[in-house]
Design a protein around this motif. Sequence first.
Motif, PDB file in Angstrom:
ATOM      1  N   SER A 198      37.917  43.410  28.031  1.00 19.56           N
ATOM      2  CA  SER A 198      38.961  44.043  27.236  1.00 19.56           C
ATOM      3  C   SER A 198      39.431  45.358  27.820  1.00 19.56           C
ATOM      4  O   SER A 198      38.731  46.011  28.585  1.00 19.56           O
ATOM      5  CB  SER A 198      38.442  44.287  25.809  1.00 19.56           C
ATOM      6  N   ASP A 199      40.630  45.759  27.384  1.00 21.35           N
ATOM      7  CA  ASP A 199      41.243  47.031  27.723  1.00 21.35           C
ATOM      8  C   ASP A 199      40.863  48.033  26.632  1.00 21.35           C
ATOM      9  O   ASP A 199      41.099  47.768  25.451  1.00 21.35           O
ATOM     10  CB  ASP A 199      42.760  46.837  27.781  1.00 21.35           C
ATOM     11  N   SER A 308      40.528  37.444  28.681  1.00 18.31           N
ATOM     12  CA  SER A 308      39.786  38.394  29.505  1.00 18.31           C
ATOM     13  C   SER A 308      40.125  38.130  30.970  1.00 18.31           C
ATOM     14  O   SER A 308      40.649  37.069  31.314  1.00 18.31           O
ATOM     15  CB  SER A 308      38.290  38.232  29.267  1.00 18.31           C
ATOM     16  N   PRO A 309      39.818  39.060  31.837  1.00 18.39           N
ATOM     17  CA  PRO A 309      40.148  38.846  33.250  1.00 18.39           C
ATOM     18  C   PRO A 309      39.396  37.673  33.869  1.00 18.39           C
ATOM     19  O   PRO A 309      38.378  37.217  33.352  1.00 18.39           O
ATOM     20  CB  PRO A 309      39.718  40.159  33.913  1.00 18.39           C
ATOM     21  N   SER A 310      39.931  37.212  34.978  1.00 14.68           N
ATOM     22  CA  SER A 310      39.186  36.340  35.868  1.00 14.68           C
ATOM     23  C   SER A 310      38.450  37.271  36.836  1.00 14.68           C
ATOM     24  O   SER A 310      38.303  38.468  36.565  1.00 14.68           O
ATOM     25  CB  SER A 310      40.133  35.404  36.613  1.00 14.68           C
ATOM     26  N   ALA A 311      37.976  36.727  37.934  1.00 20.11           N
ATOM     27  CA  ALA A 311      37.254  37.576  38.882  1.00 20.11           C
ATOM     28  C   ALA A 311      37.346  37.006  40.285  1.00 20.11           C
ATOM     29  O   ALA A 311      37.394  35.790  40.471  1.00 20.11           O
ATOM     30  CB  ALA A 311      35.783  37.707  38.472  1.00 20.11           C
ATOM     31  N   ASN A 339      44.962  50.357  36.377  1.00 19.78           N
ATOM     32  CA  ASN A 339      44.094  49.208  36.651  1.00 19.78           C
ATOM     33  C   ASN A 339      44.119  48.224  35.495  1.00 19.78           C
ATOM     34  O   ASN A 339      44.294  47.005  35.679  1.00 19.78           O
ATOM     35  CB  ASN A 339      42.671  49.696  36.923  1.00 19.78           C
ATOM     36  N   PHE A 340      43.983  48.718  34.250  1.00 21.06           N
ATOM     37  CA  PHE A 340      44.024  47.835  33.088  1.00 21.06           C
ATOM     38  C   PHE A 340      45.415  47.236  32.886  1.00 21.06           C
ATOM     39  O   PHE A 340      45.548  46.076  32.457  1.00 21.06           O
ATOM     40  CB  PHE A 340      43.574  48.584  31.829  1.00 21.06           C
ATOM     41  N   LYS A 341      46.455  48.004  33.223  1.00 25.93           N
ATOM     42  CA  LYS A 341      47.817  47.480  33.120  1.00 25.93           C
ATOM     43  C   LYS A 341      48.003  46.282  34.043  1.00 25.93           C
ATOM     44  O   LYS A 341      48.601  45.268  33.665  1.00 25.93           O
ATOM     45  CB  LYS A 341      48.824  48.584  33.453  1.00 25.93           C
ATOM     46  N   GLU A 342      47.472  46.381  35.269  1.00 25.77           N
ATOM     47  CA  GLU A 342      47.591  45.290  36.237  1.00 25.77           C
ATOM     48  C   GLU A 342      46.759  44.072  35.820  1.00 25.77           C
ATOM     49  O   GLU A 342      47.083  42.944  36.182  1.00 25.77           O
ATOM     50  CB  GLU A 342      47.155  45.782  37.616  1.00 25.77           C
ATOM     51  N   LEU A 343      45.706  44.304  35.046  1.00 23.65           N
ATOM     52  CA  LEU A 343      44.869  43.190  34.588  1.00 23.65           C
ATOM     53  C   LEU A 343      45.463  42.475  33.382  1.00 23.65           C
ATOM     54  O   LEU A 343      45.309  41.264  33.231  1.00 23.65           O
ATOM     55  CB  LEU A 343      43.463  43.696  34.239  1.00 23.65           C
ATOM     56  N   PRO A 350      44.884  43.960  41.444  1.00 16.70           N
ATOM     57  CA  PRO A 350      44.892  45.417  41.291  1.00 16.70           C
ATOM     58  C   PRO A 350      44.962  46.145  42.634  1.00 16.70           C
ATOM     59  O   PRO A 350      44.265  45.791  43.589  1.00 16.70           O
ATOM     60  CB  PRO A 350      43.575  45.712  40.575  1.00 16.70           C
ATOM     61  N   GLU A 351      45.805  47.177  42.658  1.00 11.06           N
ATOM     62  CA  GLU A 351      46.007  47.941  43.882  1.00 11.06           C
ATOM     63  C   GLU A 351      44.812  48.855  44.172  1.00 11.06           C
ATOM     64  O   GLU A 351      44.371  48.980  45.309  1.00 11.06           O
ATOM     65  CB  GLU A 351      47.293  48.782  43.757  1.00 11.06           C
ATOM     66  N   ASP A 352      44.324  49.518  43.126  1.00 14.36           N
ATOM     67  CA  ASP A 352      43.153  50.400  43.270  1.00 14.36           C
ATOM     68  C   ASP A 352      42.110  49.936  42.249  1.00 14.36           C
ATOM     69  O   ASP A 352      41.929  50.555  41.202  1.00 14.36           O
ATOM     70  CB  ASP A 352      43.549  51.856  43.028  1.00 14.36           C
ATOM     71  N   PRO A 353      41.436  48.829  42.532  1.00 12.37           N
ATOM     72  CA  PRO A 353      40.606  48.190  41.515  1.00 12.37           C
ATOM     73  C   PRO A 353      39.300  48.929  41.253  1.00 12.37           C
ATOM     74  O   PRO A 353      38.754  49.621  42.111  1.00 12.37           O
ATOM     75  CB  PRO A 353      40.313  46.819  42.136  1.00 12.37           C
TER      76      PRO A 353
END
Length: 501
Positions: A198-199, A308-311, A339-343, A350-353
Amino acid sequence: MKKKVIIIGSGIGGLGSAALLSKSGYDVTVVEKNTNIGGRANIFEAEGYTFDMGPSWYLMPDVFEHYFQLLGENISDYLDLVKLSPSYRVFFSNDKELPIVDIHSDLEKDLPLFEKLEPGVTPKIREYLERSGEQYQMAKDTFMYRNLGFSIDFLKWKVIKKGIELNPFQTMQSYLNTWFKSDRLKKILEYTLVFLGSDPAKTPAMYNIMNAIDFNMGVYYPKGGIYEIVKALEKINTKHGTKFITDAPVSEICIENKRAVGVKLKNNDILTADIIISNADLWFTETKLLQPKYQTYPERYWKKSVLSPSAFIMYLGLNRKLDILSHHNLRFGEDWKQNFKELFDTPQLPEDPSYYICKPTETDPDLSPEGTDNLFVLVPIPPGLHLSQEDMKGYRQKILNLIKTDLNLPHFEDYITYERAYWSDDFKRDYNAYKGTALGLAHTLKQTLKRPLNYSKKVKNLYYVGAGTSPGIGMPICLISAELVYKRIQNIKTPKPLNAL
């Protein structure tokens, strides 16, 4: 005659419910599509390295202990648990002042660090963690072990009713902002939400109970790896007569007169039962194993859901040891919100994960050849991305370059003697995961209030267990889910944890 139960899938929730029902006298068969049982808590070995493939954090030891006691078992007979110290190491990217910090889950040890991050914070952090602990205990007593009927149950939850400075519609981010000023400290207190997929800006403040779990209880590790939990549950199940069928994908849940009566396997075998419990991905269960007229959560439900995100995961075998890493390591990107916006909002790699590295050989050197380490590197990425081979190759190199910079290891790639990559499509293939999500439905406010129930509203004797239903994501939470579905089947109404069966 014993009632027959078929459980689809052998994740932690499936194994947990199987053991409870088998001990209570049911005739239980677990049907698993893969060769190994365990679901996402999978394992593999290669070239002398042993890798846990999924979960790697052992949190909420009280919940694990309770579950084993429920079965009349002593957890120490099955697991050799080590409390980690430090619990984890944090790398702050581009931070010259404090680039690396250790968290010990021991407040007296951690207070000097917190004071460096935010001078004068000691009384606040003490009060915050004390209240988080109170909220966690109330959650266990009144909410986490309660079978919800509808969302109003959540709003009647004693923690919310009593208040303790929690607004049910307040987010974790806004709640922490009322307590603390330091961005770095708030990142440390928010990282646990990664386990919920979650964000922090969209997650209910009630989940600050995760900090009570982290700082008041600590982080543990079962010697031999997380798969030892799966082995323990398998032993208990076998002891009580549970049967396992592996390499047996289910293609259909058989229904007669709106009642679940069995499952059809991909090889066309039909197994009959009085009760069906699905521990498979809930989207897959509802949209692939049931006809549309029997679906409580049809395709349109999932299209509106927040996942939720993948990985992107790398399993790396090294030819040496890396002293700079602890057992658990977290790298926080500089722009946390981006980072959360990109997820979640503008899905892209993500550019700067932020990323996570597990080095289990810090605690358990037997998991790799002598004098070497194995690493589990996990980078959250959005679910459902369509990635080319070039995309994946480029992102792999990006992460390796970040590791070289963050750890000051310019020759890191030269240390790698074994490598395996794991992406969203692998989650789809191995676990029938919707859009390749690593965890399932995110714990947003709406999806916490209206998490899918653990039974079908349209098919009698069809139940659900695991991360897709209540209470949610995580190994200990899935054991609670197993207890909840057991209560549902047994028509047990108490909201409290059960005593020994």
